[in-house]
Design an enzyme around this catalytic site. Structure first.
Site, PDB file in Angstrom:
ATOM      1  N   GLU A 115      32.629  -5.405  47.161  1.00 57.75           N
ATOM      2  CA  GLU A 115      33.140  -4.658  45.657  1.00 57.75           C
ATOM      3  C   GLU A 115      32.215  -4.177  44.531  1.00 57.75           C
ATOM      4  O   GLU A 115      32.349  -3.006  44.242  1.00 57.75           O
ATOM      5  CB  GLU A 115      33.854  -5.840  44.738  1.00 57.75           C
ATOM      6  CG  GLU A 115      35.599  -6.251  45.353  1.00 57.75           C
ATOM      7  CD  GLU A 115      35.288  -7.280  46.310  1.00 57.75           C
ATOM      8  OE1 GLU A 115      34.049  -7.897  46.793  1.00 57.75           O
ATOM      9  OE2 GLU A 115      36.457  -7.745  47.326  1.00 57.75           O
TER      10      GLU A 115
ATOM     11  N   HIS B  48      43.512 -16.355  42.527  1.00 55.67           N
ATOM     12  CA  HIS B  48      44.117 -15.295  42.582  1.00 55.67           C
ATOM     13  C   HIS B  48      45.313 -14.758  41.653  1.00 55.67           C
ATOM     14  O   HIS B  48      46.098 -14.027  42.074  1.00 55.67           O
ATOM     15  CB  HIS B  48      44.691 -15.169  44.276  1.00 55.67           C
ATOM     16  CG  HIS B  48      43.733 -15.017  45.234  1.00 55.67           C
ATOM     17  ND1 HIS B  48      42.513 -15.776  45.370  1.00 55.67           N
ATOM     18  CD2 HIS B  48      43.619 -14.102  46.293  1.00 55.67           C
ATOM     19  CE1 HIS B  48      41.795 -14.968  46.267  1.00 55.67           C
ATOM     20  NE2 HIS B  48      42.658 -14.275  46.947  1.00 55.67           N
TER      21      HIS B  48
END
Lengths: 333, 327
Positions: free
Chosen positions: B60, B129
């Site tokens: 990322e 998440h």
């Protein structure tokens, strides 16, 4: 028949080029010593990381670039800025936080920018600019602009994930990136041997890019290595990695008591000094005499003094500019 | 106009913008061969080729950083981080480089980039998440933060994001992807940033939401009307940075009551900022303290009952409104 002088062993560089190297290294040395002095007087504030000892890295590497090429570097960035040709007056003004500074007084020592010179910044978060260098390479490739990006960072970067991410991406995407690691043996105060379980060029080689280690106190060696790297990257062969073994004479920053190393060690490295070395080489080769050397020293004095005067008499940025450049608006062009 | 789901509207926006501007390219995790984790980029690799739709490694920070560099080099990247949960790994690049370079360089550098990410809880994906971080991104000066609640807005706002010269954090609530709506097919259809949308007009209370929480707000407004004869005005902020506070203040001055609904944690959340601004600008018009309906301050548990107990519901919104009418 003209009289020819012999260049230092193994280099084809002429007296003019070597003289330029010597002058630039002397300029950076003196500029940095002056900065140290101004810091103690309170003229320069914030964090100040001096580059003395590492001059050959900046001077040798920048000289291998073309005007269209890009540079991103770390926060010990004055030397790179000067070697890239940024105006010493405007660099000093930035350190004073003045409106005339290269970053308008908003960046300071660690964040010098001059887009007109392809100098896209000093980055103060370790290894943060490595992925940026890859992105610049993507842009160069996609727009067929042919520029390469020289990405300079310290040995402290190699423990960061971004170092590995950037190296991997640059090979996957074949970007024209020159990763230039200035290994000055310390990540702040932690010795290099306590930071990495292997050798730096081995890491780069593991990602399938050519990697070399050079003497970072030898400006000619640095220059020749960077030339090769630039040729490689510009010809479409992808990234190239250089580790330059160097040493910083001063502490990590102005507030560093240097408890982690002995004075003897610093002295030992001073024996490798890049400026003394080139000066001796050039004198032995008949490319420099004492008079010319003095001329350089005087010019350097003059340039640095002038930069301080310029910074002193420059205005502070107006408080009304506080919100300037927060967002780029369509009206900014 | 055509009826489509939000994910299809987002894809239309990407397609149209890529056709319009060849400096736009997409990179991200599983956006190519896989078609995007939420199927937003499905088919774009086939249409635009691998030079403009780039599957990246799971890195990322590296890919956002590369996006910043590419933007500095004159391109207009869209980086997809799959979900907002993974954006923590790119936070330094977003906050220290994308948001600050224009200012720190005194205007010399700018970073035109769109970072897309899916957000929100409610799918039993457990604590790591299920984040809602819209407010966190709005906290950093230099970023723009967009959070559409429906298909048409998603298209108009995403297209507008590519006309911006700054980094736009584009946050898509997972619960919104499948919601259908009428979407304009005009390639010049844009929705300006900083313009809130009054979804439902009312006179008794103003309910403010964004992203996913807009739907709890509108369902609550319907219940209030049917069961309590309370007329609620519902405002969808659409973008948190820039923030259209004028619309909220005008509404509160009319209704004299304000409830803020968000999926993010209550403590230190964006709702606190909204409440504070309402207090600063409409204190004398308020008939009750501003109420916040938000996620309970716990990591979201996997268990369905526990997760639903933590997330704000329309019943919570109704209760908050009714609380304002009690003496």
């Amino acid at each position: 028949m003209t009289t020819e002088t012999t260049s230092p062993a193994g280099t084809s560089l002429g007296a003019e080029q070597l003289g330029k190297f010597l002058y630039e290294m002397m300029l950076i040395r003196h500029f940095e010593e002056k900065c140290g002095e101004l810091y103690t007087k309170g003229k320069i504030r914030g964090f100040l990381h001096l580059y003395t000892g590492q001059e050959a890295c900046a001077v040798g590497s920048m000289a291998a670039l073309e005007e269209r090429d890009k540079v991103v570097t770390h926060y010990r960035d004055h030397g790179h800025a000067l070697a890239r040709g940024l105006d010493p007056n405007r660099v000093m003004a930035e350190l004073f936080g003045k409106a005339t500074g290269v970053s308008g007084g908003r960046g300071g020592s660690m964040h010098l920018y001059d887009v007109s010179k392809g100098f896209l910044g000093g980055y103060a978060i370790v290894a943060a600019h490595l992925p940026l260098a890859v992105g610049l390479g993507m842009a160069s490739n996609m727009k067929s602009e042919g520029y390469v990006t020289l990405c300079v960072f310290g040995d402290g970067s190699v423990g960061e994930g971004e170092f590995h991410e950037a190296l991997n991406l640059s090979v996957l995407w074949n970007t024209p990136t020159i990763f230039f690691c200035e290994n000055n043996l310390y990540g702040m105060g932690v010795p290099f041997h306590a930071s990495l379980s292997t050798e730096i060029p081995k890491l780069a080689a593991a990602y399938n890019m050519p990697a070399v280690s050079v003497d970072g106190m030898d400006v000619i060696a640095v220059h020749e290595a960077t030339n090769k790297a630039v040729d490689h990257a510009r010809s479409g062969k992808g990234p190239y990695f250089i580790e330059a073994m160097t040493y910083r004479y001063r502490g990590h920053s102005m507030s560093d008591p240097e408890l982690y190393r002995l004075k003897d060690e610093v002295e030992e490295h001073r024996q490798r000094d890049a400026i003394e070395r080139l000066k001796t080489q050039m004198m032995e080769a008949g490319q420099l005499d004492e008079a010319r050397y003095q001329e350089f020293a005087e010019r350097v004095d003059q340039v640095v003094d002038e930069s301080v005067e310029f910074a002193e008499r420059s205005p502070q940025p107006g408080i009304e500019t506080l919100y300037d450049h927060l967002y780029k608006e369509p009206s900014d062009g | 106009m055509a009826e489509m789901r939000m994910r299809d509207a987002l894809r239309e926006a990407l397609r149209e913008e890529m056709l319009r501007d060849e400096t736009i390219f997409l990179m991200g995790e599983d956006i190519g061969l896989y078609g995007g984790s939420y199927a937003v980029t499905k088919g774009l690799l086939e249409e635009f080729g691998e030079a403009r739709v780039i599957d990246t490694p799971i890195a990322e920070s590296g890919i956002v950083g590369a996006g910043i560099g590419a933007a500095m080099g004159g391109l207009h990247p869209m980086v997809e981080l799959m979900t907002i949960n993974f954006s923590f790994l790119a936070l330094d690049q977003i906050v220290n480089s994308a948001a600050k370079l224009h200012h720190m360089s005194n205007g010399q550098i700018h970073v035109p980039m769109v970072i897309r990410m899916a957000s929100g809880g409610g799918s039993q994906l457990a604590a790591t998440h299920s984040h809602s971080l819209e407010g966190m991104y709005a906290h950093f000066p230099g970023l723009k933060v967009v959070c559409p609640s429906n298909a048409a807005d998603a298209k108009g706002l995403l297209k507008r994001a590519f006309r911006d010269q700054n980094t736009v954090i584009f946050i898509e609530h997972t619960a919104n992807y499948a919601i259908k709506g009428e979407v304009p097919d005009d390639p010049d259809f844009l929705i300006e940033f900083g313009v809130a949308n009054i979804l439902r007009e009312g006179t008794d209370v103003t309910i403010v939401g964004y992203g996913g929480s807009v739907h709890q707000a509108t369902r609550a407004a319907a219940l209030l009307e049917e069961q309590e004869e309370i007329s609620a005005e519902v405002i969808d902020l659409r973008t948190l940075q820039p923030l259209d506070m004028d619309t909220v203040i005008a509404s509160v001055k009319k209704t004299n009551r304000c409830v803020i609904v968000e999926d993010a944690w209550r403590f230190g959340g964006f709702g606190g900022e909204l409440a504070s601004q309402v207090m600063e600008r409409a204190f004398d018009w308020l008939d009750a303290p501003v109420a916040r309906v938000a996620c309970k301050d716990v990591p979201l548990p996997y268990n369905r009952n526990l997760e639903f107990a933590a997330l704000p519901s329309e019943e919570d919104v109704v209760d908050a409104v009714l609380g304002m009418f009690k003496e």
